[in-house]
Design a protein around this motif. Structure first.
Motif, PDB file in Angstrom:
ATOM      1  N   HIS A   1      12.387  37.849   8.083  1.00  0.00           N
ATOM      2  CA  HIS A   1      11.748  36.566   7.828  1.00  0.00           C
ATOM      3  C   HIS A   1      11.827  35.654   9.044  1.00  0.00           C
ATOM      4  O   HIS A   1      10.844  34.972   9.393  1.00  0.00           O
ATOM      5  CB  HIS A   1      12.384  35.908   6.606  1.00  0.00           C
ATOM      6  N   VAL A   2      12.980  35.641   9.711  1.00  0.00           N
ATOM      7  CA  VAL A   2      13.120  34.799  10.897  1.00  0.00           C
ATOM      8  C   VAL A   2      12.227  35.312  12.028  1.00  0.00           C
ATOM      9  O   VAL A   2      11.609  34.523  12.766  1.00  0.00           O
ATOM     10  CB  VAL A   2      14.597  34.730  11.331  1.00  0.00           C
ATOM     11  N   LEU A   3      12.121  36.627  12.166  1.00  0.00           N
ATOM     12  CA  LEU A   3      11.221  37.181  13.176  1.00  0.00           C
ATOM     13  C   LEU A   3       9.783  36.775  12.894  1.00  0.00           C
ATOM     14  O   LEU A   3       9.043  36.357  13.805  1.00  0.00           O
ATOM     15  CB  LEU A   3      11.337  38.700  13.213  1.00  0.00           C
ATOM     16  N   LEU A   4       9.343  36.877  11.643  1.00  0.00           N
ATOM     17  CA  LEU A   4       7.978  36.480  11.289  1.00  0.00           C
ATOM     18  C   LEU A   4       7.755  34.991  11.516  1.00  0.00           C
ATOM     19  O   LEU A   4       6.677  34.573  11.967  1.00  0.00           O
ATOM     20  CB  LEU A   4       7.685  36.855   9.835  1.00  0.00           C
TER      21      LEU A   4
ATOM     22  N   LEU B   1      14.257  36.267  21.432  1.00  0.00           N
ATOM     23  CA  LEU B   1      14.379  36.350  19.984  1.00  0.00           C
ATOM     24  C   LEU B   1      15.172  35.158  19.464  1.00  0.00           C
ATOM     25  O   LEU B   1      16.135  34.713  20.101  1.00  0.00           O
ATOM     26  CB  LEU B   1      15.069  37.651  19.580  1.00  0.00           C
ATOM     27  N   PRO B   2      14.796  34.628  18.309  1.00  0.00           N
ATOM     28  CA  PRO B   2      15.472  33.437  17.778  1.00  0.00           C
ATOM     29  C   PRO B   2      16.812  33.782  17.126  1.00  0.00           C
ATOM     30  O   PRO B   2      17.173  34.952  16.972  1.00  0.00           O
ATOM     31  CB  PRO B   2      14.470  32.922  16.745  1.00  0.00           C
ATOM     32  N   ALA B   3      17.513  32.747  16.735  1.00  0.00           N
ATOM     33  CA  ALA B   3      18.727  32.863  15.941  1.00  0.00           C
ATOM     34  C   ALA B   3      18.563  31.957  14.730  1.00  0.00           C
ATOM     35  O   ALA B   3      17.760  31.023  14.729  1.00  0.00           O
ATOM     36  CB  ALA B   3      19.954  32.443  16.755  1.00  0.00           C
ATOM     37  N   PHE B   4      19.309  32.253  13.665  1.00  0.00           N
ATOM     38  CA  PHE B   4      19.271  31.387  12.488  1.00  0.00           C
ATOM     39  C   PHE B   4      20.685  31.007  12.078  1.00  0.00           C
ATOM     40  O   PHE B   4      21.648  31.720  12.370  1.00  0.00           O
ATOM     41  CB  PHE B   4      18.532  32.053  11.319  1.00  0.00           C
ATOM     42  N   ARG B   5      20.779  29.895  11.409  1.00  0.00           N
ATOM     43  CA  ARG B   5      22.077  29.407  10.940  1.00  0.00           C
ATOM     44  C   ARG B   5      22.258  29.758   9.480  1.00  0.00           C
ATOM     45  O   ARG B   5      21.372  29.501   8.648  1.00  0.00           O
ATOM     46  CB  ARG B   5      22.185  27.894  11.130  1.00  0.00           C
TER      47      ARG B   5
END
Length: 289
Positions: A226-229, A158-162
């Protein structure tokens, strides 16, 4: 990489000073970074969108001293792009049709063993009543939901966001259990729209080359969706800046239905742009106009 941000109002009512705060914050950040500020009209809700409100958005923002490149993107022109993104997620096996009404969801969650319903970004978290249905059974009046368990398992990591805003600054990694339990199976396409806010905003941000999303703190929890999409669709993971909300004297967040605090009402009362900017809680600077 060139900095690009946007202000994306819906033409469903007049802008208020909370919108002024958000638009000016995005505009000033773009100016400070030597980047671009874009305006996007989010008019997927065709039943409530009005041409006169769209025109008023342009007039109010110009009055505040903002400018942006033309032409302006309108979501109502981009339904094929949203459908293509939805079809891609369906082909991944991550979606299912849902014919539950709000009443059905409330009834399903009213059983004593369910406990207190959990609120997510879209309200009460969906209990998964239709999760076993196949897309082959989808009818014309069904909504399309994202199976959050399958979606989080689909990615190797899974990603991460800043987050660069003052309230939630730092790096935020997505956590599968949090997405499943605290957000749930969100709607990707509503029967009366053919898309949803979550899907359309992700597709549009990528199309416009947005690098940082500037918006209110009330949308922070939606960022995980939104980050998951973005990750599922192979789109860039964006940076986010969530700012505080402008509230009335009782502490209530301003809403479009509160016409008395609209930018147009203050304009009609003879206030200057600088006075409205100060009311929004921002300093008046030469770079703002």
């Amino acid at each position: 990489m060139t900095y690009v941000t946007r202000f994306a109002p819906s033409p469903t009512g007049p802008l208020h000073i909370g919108h002024a705060y958000s638009a000016l914050t995005a505009f000033r950040r773009a100016r400070a970074e030597g980047g671009s500020f874009l305006l996007r009209i989010e008019d997927i809700d065709r039943a409530r969108s009005r041409d006169e409100y769209e025109q008023q958005i342009f007039e109010d923002l110009h009055w505040l001293g903002l400018d942006w490149p033309q032409p302006v993107m309108r979501q109502s022109d981009r339904m094929p792009a949203y459908r293509a993104a939805l079809d891609r997620l369906i082909d991944m096996g991550l979606c299912y049709p849902c014919n539950c009404t709000r009443g059905d969801i409330r009834a399903a969650l009213s059983a004593p063993q369910e406990g207190t319903p959990i609120e997510g970004p879209d309200g009460i978290i969906y209990p998964g009543t239709c999760r076993g249905r196949s897309m082959a059974d989808a009818g014309p009046t069904d909504a399309i939901r994202l199976d959050m368990t399958r979606a989080t398992a689909h990615l190797d990591a899974l990603p991460a966001f800043r987050e660069t805003g003052p309230l939630f600054g730092g790096v935020h990694p997505l956590v599968a259990n949090d997405l499943i339990v605290q957000i749930g199976d969100v709607i990707l396409a509503r029967k009366d729209m053919g898309t949803s806010y979550h899907l359309s905003v992700v597709v549009d941000d990528a199309e416009q080359g947005i690098t940082e999303v500037v918006r209110g703190a009330d949308l922070f929890s939606a960022t995980w969706i939104h980050v998951l999409l973005q990750a599922l669709l192979g789109l860039p993971i964006l940076q986010y800046y969530h700012h505080g909300l402008v509230r009335d004297d009782t502490g209530k967040r301003l809403a479009k239905r509160d016409d008395a605090r609209s930018i147009r009402a203050y304009r009609d009362d003879g206030l200057s742009p600088d006075q409205v900017i100060e009311m929004a809680g921002l300093p008046v600077t030469p770079s703002a106009t």
